[in-house]
Scaffold this motif. Structure first.
Motif, PDB file in Angstrom:
ATOM      1  N   GLN A 188       0.813  -0.956   0.054  1.00 38.70           N
ATOM      2  CA  GLN A 188      -0.130   0.064   0.137  1.00 38.70           C
ATOM      3  C   GLN A 188       0.579   1.352   0.139  1.00 38.70           C
ATOM      4  N   GLN A 189       2.056   1.005   0.604  1.00 44.38           N
ATOM      5  CA  GLN A 189       2.687   2.337   0.512  1.00 44.38           C
ATOM      6  C   GLN A 189       3.314   2.824  -0.914  1.00 44.38           C
ATOM      7  N   ARG A 190       3.956   1.433  -1.267  1.00 52.13           N
ATOM      8  CA  ARG A 190       4.214   1.351  -2.961  1.00 52.13           C
ATOM      9  C   ARG A 190       3.342   2.673  -3.339  1.00 52.13           C
ATOM     10  N   ALA A 191       1.869   1.168  -3.807  1.00 50.36           N
ATOM     11  CA  ALA A 191       0.979   1.888  -4.142  1.00 50.36           C
ATOM     12  C   ALA A 191       0.506   3.879  -4.131  1.00 50.36           C
ATOM     13  N   MET A 192       0.465   3.462  -3.032  1.00 47.75           N
ATOM     14  CA  MET A 192       0.472   5.187  -2.722  1.00 47.75           C
ATOM     15  C   MET A 192       1.386   5.853  -3.347  1.00 47.75           C
ATOM     16  N   VAL A 193       2.683   6.270  -3.062  1.00 49.39           N
ATOM     17  CA  VAL A 193       3.411   6.018  -4.358  1.00 49.39           C
ATOM     18  C   VAL A 193       3.471   6.970  -5.288  1.00 49.39           C
ATOM     19  N   TRP A 194       3.115   5.483  -6.104  1.00 43.55           N
ATOM     20  CA  TRP A 194       2.348   5.451  -7.470  1.00 43.55           C
ATOM     21  C   TRP A 194       2.020   6.624  -7.829  1.00 43.55           C
TER      22      TRP A 194
END
Length: 447
Positions: free
Chosen positions: A351-357
């Protein structure tokens, strides 16, 4: 007996029934009212300054009108009423009446030599002239993306929000649109002229052009030049994003560029990297033909980082371009989400990585800084399109984190994930380490 006298006739009712025509004549006073159709001389009309639609197809329309007649009247607003609302358009108002919609029909009958044309008076619509013009064009013709963008920009200038524009335009025969679509159309006008020309000429798809918005002016021009040279747009974007990502994550600002041979401090041979040859394929740049020592752990680690940066850029590309409302993207969504559901998930990290994208793609919509809170808000929003996009980005991040795990050996799941990037983001495995994990030789073919 007294004879019965005949009862007098009652005439008052009839007199009352005959009154309306007289009242109507008095009310009208010989003046046209909104909704009336009148015959206007062609020279008493001028084009609508808000109409951004190209005037192509007038000759064909004229031929149809000559054969079957004018099937629908045009509409107009008196110039004095128009100018009361839009004084800034004064230089463009050259006649006593402004065409609200029907400019193509007006030009067509003009070419046929008509002197007059039937037109509906719509002075009550003057305050909504921009919206009426856009909706009429959307109903009658397939506007180009840049024509739509110009119309939406005008509506924004009139004070409407993106959401209000989407609601009003959603009443057309095209069906509902999202405020995100309106926003993306308007952003096309901020692209470099070369990019807009490529979209206008059909060389660059709208989705590919939208991807260039975050690039610098020089990168946009470079991308268009490479597309003109024969490279696939997605490959161009992936390479530029990967190069930018590697530059941002480089530990030493003075280190050589990623497309040049990098010397390893322990005396090992230069790292093997891949560069584009400009025709849509890639060729590896290898060290001089000497006896090649076995790749060192440091070289493997550098290759891992380079490949991860390139895949991250490819994932960011997919998050920015995936259209969750388009049935054509269902295959992509299904493959990514299936891969995530069938494997153990790293929910928090994903979720953290997805939030960045999503933030980089400016598609996060909800203003939440914490990834967990953001995804909870998405779940509670009831917005199915937003939910699909968030689930897609999270699933994609899950697959990338599993693939990038340093102590994780690649298997069929990782290979399947790489195939998704190759199929939908034109991703090319370029490092020797990544090709080795996929069982590919130096040319990218299966060994």
């Amino acid at each position: 007996m007294v004879a019965k006298l005949p009862r007098p006739k009652r005439t008052s009712t009839k007199q009352t029934l005959e009154a309306p025509p007289k009242e109507e004549a008095f009310y009208r006073g010989g003046k046209d009212r909104s909704g009336d159709t009148v015959e206007l001389p062609l020279e008493s009309l001028c084009p609508n300054p808000f109409n951004k639609r190209s005037m192509s197809g007038v000759a064909e329309l004229a031929a149809t009108i000559e054969e079957v007649g004018l099937l629908q009247s045009i509409a107009h607003i008196p110039a004095d009423i128009w100018l009361d609302h839009y004084p800034e358009t004064g230089e463009k108002i050259t006649a006593a009446n402004v065409i609200l919609f029907g400019e193509h029909r007006w030009r067509a009958v003009k070419s046929l030599g008509w002197e007059k044309v039937p037109s509906v008076l719509m002075d009550d619509k003057v305050a909504d002239a921009r919206v009426v013009t856009l909706i009429e064009n959307l109903r009658r013709a397939q506007l180009s993306p840049l024509e739509e963008a110009e119309q939406y920009k005008d509506l924004r200038s009139s004070g409407l929000s993106y959401e209000q524009i989407a609601q009003k335009v959603g009443e057309t025969a095209k069906g509902a649109i999202s405020k995100g679509t309106v926003w993306k159309r308007v952003q096309l006008l901020a692209l470099e002229p070369e990019v807009q020309d490529a979209v206008r000429d059909g060389i660059l798809a709208v989705s590919n052009a939208e991807m260039l918005r975050k690039m610098s002016a020089a990168q946009q021009r470079e991308a268009v030049a490479l597309v003109h040279g024969g490279m696939h747009p997605l490959e161009v974007q992936t390479q530029i994003l990967a190069r930018q990502r590697q530059a941002e994550s480089a530990p030493d600002a003075g280190a050589p560029a990623s497309d040049e041979a990098v010397s390893i401090g322990n005396g090992a041979a230069p790292v093997s990297t891949a560069v584009s040859n400009g025709n849509g394929t890639s060729r590896p740049r290898t060290a001089p033909k000497k006896e090649q020592p076995k790749p060192s752990p440091d070289q493997h680690e550098r290759d891992r980082s380079t490949a991860a940066a390139a895949r991250d850029a490819a994932c960011q590309l997919l998050v920015k371009t995936a259209d969750t409302a388009d049935a054509g993207d269902n295959g992509l969504l299904l493959r990514v989400m299936t891969g995530a559901l069938l494997a153990p998930q790293q929910q928090s990290a994903a979720q953290q990585r997805a939030m960045v994208w999503l933030r980089r793609a400016e598609r996060h919509s909800i203003d939440e800084q914490n990834a967990g809170s953001y995804f909870n808000a998405v779940q509670e929003s009831g917005d199915s399109e937003l939910q699909r996009l968030a689930a897609f980005a999270s699933a994609l991040a899950t697959a990338e984190l599993r693939t990038a795990a340093r102590r994780h050996s690649w298997g069929s799941r990782e290979a399947s994930y790489l195939r998704i990037l190759q199929d939908y983001a034109q991703y090319i495995p370029e490092t020797a380490w990544e090709r080795e994990q996929l069982g590919l030789d130096a040319t990218g073919e299966n060994e």
